[in-house]
Design a protein around this motif. Structure first.
Motif, mmCIF file in Angstrom:
data_model
loop_
_atom_site.group_PDB
_atom_site.id
_atom_site.type_symbol
_atom_site.label_atom_id
_atom_site.label_comp_id
_atom_site.label_asym_id
_atom_site.label_seq_id
_atom_site.Cartn_x
_atom_site.Cartn_y
_atom_site.Cartn_z
ATOM 1 N N ARG A 1 0.829 -1.209 0.000
ATOM 2 C CA ARG A 1 0.000 0.000 0.000
ATOM 3 C C ARG A 1 0.859 1.254 0.000
ATOM 4 N N GLU A 2 1.943 1.243 0.782
ATOM 5 C CA GLU A 2 2.828 2.416 0.834
ATOM 6 C C GLU A 2 3.507 2.652 -0.519
ATOM 7 N N LEU B 1 8.866 6.461 -3.129
ATOM 8 C CA LEU B 1 10.052 7.107 -3.705
ATOM 9 C C LEU B 1 11.257 6.169 -3.673
ATOM 10 N N SER B 2 11.355 5.385 -2.606
ATOM 11 C CA SER B 2 12.446 4.405 -2.521
ATOM 12 C C SER B 2 12.314 3.370 -3.641
ATOM 13 N N ALA C 1 -6.903 11.134 -12.183
ATOM 14 C CA ALA C 1 -7.237 9.979 -11.321
ATOM 15 C C ALA C 1 -5.922 9.356 -10.880
ATOM 16 N N PRO C 2 -5.656 9.327 -9.567
ATOM 17 C CA PRO C 2 -4.382 8.767 -9.086
ATOM 18 C C PRO C 2 -4.122 7.349 -9.582
ATOM 19 N N SER C 3 -5.179 6.526 -9.647
ATOM 20 C CA SER C 3 -4.970 5.136 -10.079
ATOM 21 C C SER C 3 -4.524 5.073 -11.542
ATOM 22 N N LEU C 4 -5.028 6.005 -12.358
ATOM 23 C CA LEU C 4 -4.640 6.031 -13.773
ATOM 24 C C LEU C 4 -3.169 6.451 -13.918
ATOM 25 N N GLU C 5 -2.757 7.433 -13.142
ATOM 26 C CA GLU C 5 -1.357 7.867 -13.183
ATOM 27 C C GLU C 5 -0.437 6.760 -12.675
ATOM 28 N N THR C 6 -0.874 6.053 -11.628
ATOM 29 C CA THR C 6 -0.077 4.926 -11.121
ATOM 30 C C THR C 6 0.035 3.829 -12.170
ATOM 31 N N PHE C 7 -1.088 3.538 -12.838
ATOM 32 C CA PHE C 7 -1.081 2.523 -13.905
ATOM 33 C C PHE C 7 -0.097 2.921 -15.011
ATOM 34 N N ALA C 8 -0.096 4.213 -15.372
ATOM 35 C CA ALA C 8 0.815 4.677 -16.429
ATOM 36 C C ALA C 8 2.270 4.517 -15.998
ATOM 37 N N PRO D 1 1.392 7.818 -3.894
ATOM 38 C CA PRO D 1 2.303 8.799 -4.506
ATOM 39 C C PRO D 1 3.024 9.648 -3.465
ATOM 40 N N LEU D 2 4.314 9.859 -3.660
ATOM 41 C CA LEU D 2 5.189 10.682 -2.826
ATOM 42 C C LEU D 2 5.411 10.114 -1.424
ATOM 43 N N HIS D 3 4.898 8.913 -1.135
ATOM 44 C CA HIS D 3 5.228 8.248 0.132
ATOM 45 C C HIS D 3 6.716 7.863 0.087
#
Length: 421
Positions: free
Chosen positions: A39-40, A50-51, A304-311, A44-46
């Motif tokens: 989940r972490e 970033l690690s 949509a955060p999920s769409l950006e994460t998917f990309a 985004p930006l967690h």
């Protein structure tokens, strides 16, 4: 087949394998982070996110690409990198410790680790650029070398901006331009460094290894001009705070879609129709690049955060697919080439260095990892499985590399050489 290559200028095999052998260790560390903190990693930006991003784009991607640069610059440009073994040792050491420091710095929030990372990573990348860039100017006519030049310039600016950002994390103070610096940092890294280098490599290896029709002259002549102009436009608008910076994103996405479709078409029409797992990796990589480009383009209009994460995940998998395909091809070639050049009669043929069965296993594990990871971007529940599949995939990659190195050393010690009377 190898027209235009200066194979006699190739660096020692240890120069390239030093970088390649480090990649699976960073990959396994990345997968462990995905498995234990899914989940972490998706937030985004967690710090964990970033690690994970830097383990992927520095530990896996940049490590393998800088190793490949030592080989490509020498054989394509015909100008060998001076003292390749010693310089590779310096760059590899700085890059390894710097990446570990940065990834751990995010996990532990230790300012001293950010400072150490900025010094070592900045030194490694600026040293690489200072070593290779002068060889890429003056008389350069090869399209792949032009792409490498853009990639190294982009990587240098990525590193410089990364030093500024690491300093901000170390001091805990973020200036007025922090967001513009962050946007420029990842844009230069993802597009200027990664995408430009993959396109440059494709211009050489797709035609040479898979015997396809060449990319058009128009495409080769304009690919890096378009990417450079779009990046300059986007960065200028980010620092000025002007609207419409997304136009550059659309141009880049459209260009990458065109490249992916063209490459898929070239591979489907290749003249050498033998079964080759590397082709599957390239096909998968281009399909993932299409997904990433289209998802990012849609996210510009439908936030949509999920769409950006998917990309982002699709883009990371695209780069990983190309890297695995490249290693699957170039490592057997290097083992055969160096032994054959040294006159060993029993130098193994390429298909014996990494057997097809292990190549297929690697591709199967990559496919499972990709499916689980992309599913995880939506539900989050599949990420643990992605961590397990990914660890197994990097374990097989490490085994393939170690077996190739063992075969090389065994032939060196016990092989028979040509004799001339």
């Amino acid at each position: 087949m190898y027209n235009g290559l200066s194979l006699d200028q190739a660096p020692p095999i240890s120069v390239v394998l030093r970088f390649f052998l480090t990649v699976p260790f960073f990959g396994i560390a990345l997968c462990a982070l995905v498995f234990f903190a899914p989940r972490e990693v998706l937030t985004p930006l967690h710090p964990y996110s970033l690690s994970a991003i830097h383990l992927m784009f520095l530990g896996v991607m940049s490590m393998s690409m800088i190793g490949a640069l030592f080989q490509m610059q020498s054989v394509l440009g015909g100008k060998p990198i001076p003292a390749p073994a010693g310089n590779a040792l310096i760059i590899h050491t700085f890059l390894t410790i710097g990446t570990l420091s940065l990834a751990t710095g995010f996990l532990l929030s230790q300012p001293v680790l950010f400072t150490l990372a900025s010094v070592l990573l900045g030194a490694a990348i600026v040293y690489t650029a200072n070593l290779v860039l002068p060889l890429l100017f003056g008389g350069v006519t090869h399209d792949t070398l032009r792409g490498m030049r853009l990639s190294l310039i982009a990587l240098t600016f990525t590193a410089l901006l990364g030093i500024v950002m690491a300093s901000s994390y170390a001091s805990g103070s973020f200036g007025f331009y922090h967001e513009a610096i962050r946007t420029s940092h990842y844009s230069l890294g993802l597009i200027g460094w990664a995408a430009a280098l993959v396109i440059a490599v494709a211009f050489q290896v797709i035609e040479m290894f898979f015997v396809t029709a060449p990319y058009s002259r128009w495409c080769k002549r304009n690919a890096f001009r378009v990417l450079s102009a779009a990046l300059v436009f986007k960065i200028a608008f980010a620092f000025a705070g002007w609207p419409y910076g997304w136009v550059a994103d659309l141009v880049i996405a459209a260009w990458l879609v065109g490249f992916a479709v063209t490459t898929l078409k070239r591979l489907s029409e290749r003249k050498r129709r033998v079964s080759d797992v590397s082709v599957r990796f390239w096909n998968a990589g281009m399909a993932l690049l299409l997904l990433a480009s289209l998802a990012h383009a849609v996210s510009l209009f439908i936030p949509a955060p999920s769409l950006e994460t998917f990309a982002l995940l699709s883009y990371a998998l695209f780069v990983l697919a190309v890297i695995l395909g490249m290693m699957n091809k170039i490592v057997p070639f290097l083992v055969w080439f160096h032994l054959n050049s040294a006159g060993f009669m029993d130098a193994p043929i390429m298909s014996n260095v990494i057997p097809a069965s292990r190549s297929k296993l690697l591709f199967t594990l990559f496919s499972l990892t990709a499916l689980a990871l992309l599913s995880g971007s939506v539900s989050g529940e599949a990420l643990a499985a992605a961590g397990l599949f990914g660890s197994a995939m990097f374990g097989v990659l490490l085994y393939n590399l170690l077996k190739a190195l063992s075969l090389y050393r065994h032939t060196l010690a016990h092989g028979q050489r040509f004799t001339f009377e």
